[in-house]
Scaffold this motif. Structure first.
Motif, mmCIF file in Angstrom:
data_model
loop_
_atom_site.group_PDB
_atom_site.id
_atom_site.type_symbol
_atom_site.label_atom_id
_atom_site.label_comp_id
_atom_site.label_asym_id
_atom_site.label_seq_id
_atom_site.Cartn_x
_atom_site.Cartn_y
_atom_site.Cartn_z
ATOM 1 N N UNK A 76 -2.470 8.673 -12.851
ATOM 2 C CA UNK A 76 -2.728 8.447 -11.435
ATOM 3 C C UNK A 76 -2.814 6.945 -11.174
ATOM 4 N N UNK A 77 -2.260 6.497 -10.057
ATOM 5 C CA UNK A 77 -2.273 5.056 -9.811
ATOM 6 C C UNK A 77 -3.678 4.562 -9.494
ATOM 7 N N UNK A 78 -4.023 3.437 -10.079
ATOM 8 C CA UNK A 78 -5.286 2.793 -9.722
ATOM 9 C C UNK A 78 -5.017 1.856 -8.552
ATOM 10 N N UNK A 79 -5.651 2.123 -7.436
ATOM 11 C CA UNK A 79 -5.367 1.328 -6.238
ATOM 12 C C UNK A 79 -6.615 0.586 -5.813
ATOM 13 N N UNK A 80 -6.454 -0.706 -5.550
ATOM 14 C CA UNK A 80 -7.607 -1.498 -5.128
ATOM 15 C C UNK A 80 -7.633 -1.578 -3.612
ATOM 16 N N UNK A 81 -8.818 -1.845 -3.080
ATOM 17 C CA UNK A 81 -8.939 -1.800 -1.615
ATOM 18 C C UNK A 81 -8.101 -2.886 -0.953
ATOM 19 N N UNK A 82 -7.900 -4.048 -1.642
ATOM 20 C CA UNK A 82 -7.080 -5.084 -1.008
ATOM 21 C C UNK A 82 -5.637 -4.633 -0.857
ATOM 22 N N UNK A 83 -5.256 -3.609 -1.617
ATOM 23 C CA UNK A 83 -3.875 -3.150 -1.523
ATOM 24 C C UNK A 83 -3.697 -2.121 -0.413
ATOM 25 N N UNK A 84 -4.762 -1.372 -0.139
ATOM 26 C CA UNK A 84 -4.637 -0.337 0.886
ATOM 27 C C UNK A 84 -4.988 -0.911 2.270
ATOM 28 N N UNK A 85 -5.776 -2.013 2.295
ATOM 29 C CA UNK A 85 -6.152 -2.621 3.586
ATOM 30 C C UNK A 85 -4.943 -3.016 4.435
ATOM 31 N N UNK A 86 -3.982 -3.793 3.879
ATOM 32 C CA UNK A 86 -2.848 -4.181 4.727
ATOM 33 C C UNK A 86 -2.039 -2.987 5.217
ATOM 34 N N UNK A 87 -1.966 -1.943 4.371
ATOM 35 C CA UNK A 87 -1.235 -0.739 4.779
ATOM 36 C C UNK A 87 -1.913 -0.122 5.995
ATOM 37 N N UNK A 88 -3.262 -0.037 5.910
ATOM 38 C CA UNK A 88 -4.024 0.521 7.032
ATOM 39 C C UNK A 88 -3.869 -0.364 8.271
ATOM 40 N N UNK A 89 -3.885 -1.695 8.045
ATOM 41 C CA UNK A 89 -3.742 -2.635 9.158
ATOM 42 C C UNK A 89 -2.424 -2.412 9.895
ATOM 43 N N UNK A 90 -1.326 -2.349 9.135
ATOM 44 C CA UNK A 90 -0.008 -2.217 9.763
ATOM 45 C C UNK A 90 0.145 -0.853 10.434
ATOM 46 N N UNK A 91 -0.338 0.198 9.758
ATOM 47 C CA UNK A 91 -0.244 1.531 10.363
ATOM 48 C C UNK A 91 -1.130 1.621 11.596
ATOM 49 N N UNK A 92 -2.299 0.960 11.520
ATOM 50 C CA UNK A 92 -3.208 0.930 12.666
ATOM 51 C C UNK A 92 -2.530 0.323 13.875
ATOM 52 N N UNK A 93 -1.756 -0.742 13.637
ATOM 53 C CA UNK A 93 -1.011 -1.359 14.732
ATOM 54 C C UNK A 93 0.015 -0.391 15.299
ATOM 55 N N UNK A 94 0.656 0.363 14.400
ATOM 56 C CA UNK A 94 1.615 1.366 14.853
ATOM 57 C C UNK A 94 0.943 2.394 15.749
ATOM 58 N N UNK A 95 -0.280 2.821 15.361
ATOM 59 C CA UNK A 95 -1.020 3.794 16.163
ATOM 60 C C UNK A 95 -1.430 3.175 17.507
ATOM 61 N N UNK A 96 -1.880 1.898 17.443
ATOM 62 C CA UNK A 96 -2.264 1.200 18.676
ATOM 63 C C UNK A 96 -1.092 1.137 19.648
ATOM 64 N N UNK A 97 0.073 0.860 19.069
ATOM 65 C CA UNK A 97 1.292 0.787 19.866
ATOM 66 C C UNK A 97 1.545 2.126 20.568
ATOM 67 N N UNK A 98 1.188 3.204 19.885
ATOM 68 C CA UNK A 98 1.392 4.537 20.457
ATOM 69 C C UNK A 98 0.378 4.820 21.556
ATOM 70 N N UNK A 99 -0.899 4.490 21.251
ATOM 71 C CA UNK A 99 -1.968 4.811 22.204
ATOM 72 C C UNK A 99 -1.802 4.003 23.491
ATOM 73 N N UNK A 100 -1.478 2.705 23.333
ATOM 74 C CA UNK A 100 -1.299 1.851 24.512
ATOM 75 C C UNK A 100 0.181 1.733 24.880
ATOM 76 N N UNK A 101 0.885 2.826 24.799
ATOM 77 C CA UNK A 101 2.329 2.780 25.022
ATOM 78 C C UNK A 101 2.694 2.230 26.397
ATOM 79 N N UNK A 102 1.920 2.602 27.422
ATOM 80 C CA UNK A 102 2.279 2.185 28.784
ATOM 81 C C UNK A 102 2.226 0.666 28.970
ATOM 82 N N UNK A 103 1.055 0.019 28.699
ATOM 83 C CA UNK A 103 1.038 -1.445 28.848
ATOM 84 C C UNK A 103 2.048 -2.153 27.945
#
Lengths: 110, 531
Positions: free
Chosen positions: B472-499
């Motif tokens: 099983x891959x050993x994953x450190x939090x610094x590696x998953x943070x940027x993934x969450x950051x970028x995906x979070x932006x994708x979600x934000x883009x969806x939620x605030x689609x109108x503006x």
């Protein structure tokens, strides 16, 4: 003069393209160098060819007596950048030679 | 004071990059901290610029370097589109640099300096309003990218970089030929000045200008990866280190950006005889690129190559829709650009995390299994009741989100982007109903999404569902943070689609009405009043 420059650019560019398509890395780098010489001459030519004309205004002569200074500055920039990139390519070429043991562009003999 | 912000996205990485050269490579942590701080400042600058162009719809900052007046000196232009691109670049950079903190930044020399110089080149290319200055920033960007592509060294990277560098050196020659041919005819390199002068050209001058523009266009289309000019792209991107590949995701968008900027500025509606020059090449070329990328996605085995071919699909989609030169379509395209770049960058980061736990032969094994029937392994029953480890589950969820974003499935922003593009395409009134080309393009967009879904789902199942062994891959939090950051932006883009969509609409509208751009850049010289 135009014909000589045009033929010169053509020969350089033609040889450059032919060499780029060759399988040895050294041929490719020489080809790229020749191509960049051709391009530099071309840039120069785009300021219109003129003998004995300075690109610096002295405030006395008519505008038609000057050479266009812009292509000259462009060609200077292009030479510097092209030179740096060729040097960098040379390093990669040597690294590739060292790692793969061959000077074929694909890293292996066919 | 505020106008000086325009030069900050270039000066900041330049200074940071220069400072980082001076620090020895053994001080990893110091260099990393400087790099992260500089990138954070860049994010702040990008957001301020973006906020500025959101609040004031008419704002276009034309920053004259050294205060030399516009057509003679070099000018930087911040409008909505360039502010958006700078902000997007800085956010991706933040993700990539945080990811590299885990281990990649120690894998070679001068990673941090090259990283900052890459940012400088990218931002410069987005901000400049001068064709030759664009060349210079392209070269800065490429020089840094050569170094970064080699980061980590190894046989496959050197081999891929050799092709990448040779390709780009030849392309730079084309760039110079194109730019100077345009100068030779129009007598200027300033983009706004060109936009004013091009409608006045005729006869052999026009032919020479269009030849120059076509050669210049090839240079950008090579960067964007248009078929058949993008053959170098999958190998290079797949060989690059993950944080580097995440930045390369935006590098192919630089080509798209420049094509978008120049076609609308130089060959838009108001450019007389040259209007709509090259539109058909973009439409058909883009379509061919989407088709090529779709086949590539389906044929790929590793996740890395799927990501690379998705980059090609994304470029192709954007190029094809740019060819329609319609503000509504462009607005959708911009939304799609941001969403797909975030998704792709994220996927490049995930690639390494997913492959970490796998032995090298797994991909081949997976394909063999599919070809010869999938024998259930005898240990099957023993695995019942084994809980999925948290890190693995997080990885799976992130991968699923990423796949949804890239494939353009609802509910995330990839779907909204594609929907906006197709909706606007069908809205183009050609006088005779919907054109055949539009149907084909809409079909290609949907099929490419399906292909991405199939390919990514296949990989996802093989990696997360029927794990073929390996630890099983050993994953450190610094590696998953940027993934969450970028995906979070994708979600934000969806939620605030109108503006967000309103912003893109305004950006696209001003892009297709270049009068304001030339007015701001040239000032009184606008409308031909020149000495």
């Amino acid at each position: 003069m135009e014909a000589v420059i045009a033929i010169g650019i053509g020969v350089l560019a033609g040889s450059g393209v032919w060499l780029i398509l060759r399988p040895r890395t050294f041929q490719v780098i020489i080809g790229l160098s020749l191509l960049s010489y051709a391009v530099n001459l071309f840039i120069f030519g785009m300021g219109r060819l003129r003998s004995n004309a300075a690109p610096i205004l002295d405030g006395v002569s008519a505008v038609t007596a000057y050479a266009d200074p812009v292509p000259q500055s462009l060609v200077l920039t292009a030479i510097v950048i092209g030179f740096a990139m060729t040097a960098l390519f040379l390093v990669v070429l040597l690294a590739s030679r060292g790692l793969t043991g061959t000077d074929h562009v694909d890293g292996q003999e066919r | 004071m505020e106008q000086h912000l325009a030069v900050l996205p270039i000066v900041l990485p330049l200074l940071a990059g220069a400072a980082l050269v001076l620090i020895e490579d053994r001080h990893h942590t110091v260099k990393l901290v400087i790099n992260i701080v500089a990138t954070l400042l860049l994010v702040a600058t990008g957001l301020v610029l973006l906020a500025g162009s959101t609040s004031d719809p008419a704002r276009i900052i034309a920053y004259q370097i050294g205060d030399w007046p516009a057509p003679y000196g070099i000018v930087l232009v911040v409008d909505r589109l360039s502010a958006l691109m700078v902000a997007l670049t800085s956010v991706l950079a933040l993700g990539a640099i945080i990811f590299s903190a885990a281990r990649w930044h120690r894998a070679g020399q001068h990673f941090h300096s090259l990283f900052q110089l890459l940012l400088m080149g990218l931002n410069g290319a987005f901000l400049t309003g001068d064709l030759f200055n664009l060349f210079v920033f392209f070269e800065v960007m490429l020089a840094a990218s050569y170094g970064l592509a080699l980061h980590g060294s190894g046989r496959s990277r050197v081999k891929a970089s050799l092709h990448y560098i040779a390709m780009n050196l030849a392309t730079s020659s084309l760039f110079l030929i194109g730019a100077t041919a345009i100068y030779g005819v129009a007598g200027t390199l300033n983009m706004a000045d060109l936009a004013v002068r091009i409608p006045l050209l005729s006869g052999s001058d026009l032919a020479l200008l269009q030849t120059g523009a076509a050669i210049l266009g090839i240079a950008f289309l090579v960067k964007a990866g248009m078929w058949p000019l993008g053959m170098w792209l999958p190998t290079t991107y797949a060989a690059a280190a993950p944080p580097v590949a995440a930045m390369f995701a935006i590098m192919s968008k630089v080509g798209v950006y420049v094509v978008m900027r120049l076609t609308s500025l130089l060959f838009g509606e108001g450019s007389g005889a040259s209007a709509h020059f090259g539109d058909l090449v973009l439409q058909y070329g883009g379509l061919a690129t989407v088709a090529f990328g779709t086949v590539g996605v389906l044929a790929s085995q590793g996740v890395a190559r799927i990501a690379c071919f998705s980059v090609i699909v994304s470029s192709g989609t954007l190029l094809a829709v740019i060819g329609y030169e319609n503000a509504g379509v462009t607005a959708g395209a911009l939304y799609y650009l941001v969403s797909s770049t975030l998704g792709l960058s994220c996927l490049f980061l995930l690639v390494e995390l997913m492959e970490r736990g796998r032995s090298p032969g797994d991909d081949v094994l997976a394909v063999t299994l599919e070809a010869y029937g999938d024998d259930e392994d005898p240990e099957h029953e023993q695995e019942v009741g084994v809980a999925t480890p948290g890190s693995f589950a997080a990885l799976g969820v992130a991968f699923a989100c990423c796949a949804i974003l890239i494939a353009g499935m609802p509910p995330l922003s990839g779907f909204l982007g594609k929907f906006a593009i197709i909706h606007a395409l069908f809205g183009i009134d050609g006088g005779a109903g919907i054109a055949t080309g539009v149907w084909v393009l809409a079909g290609a967009l949907i099929v490419s999404g399906l292909a991405a879904t199939v390919a990514l789902m296949r990989t996802g199942i093989n990696t997360f569902w029927v794990s073929l062994g390996g630890s099983l891959p050993a994953i450190r939090w610094v590696e998953i943070t940027p993934v969450v950051l970028l995906l979070g932006l994708g979600v934000t883009l969806t939620v605030y689609a109108q503006p967000v969509m309103d912003f893109m609409q305004a950006a696209a509208t001003s892009l297709h009405a270049p009068g304001q751009y030339t007015q701001q850049v040239l000032g009184d010289l606008h409308n031909g009043a020149r000495p």
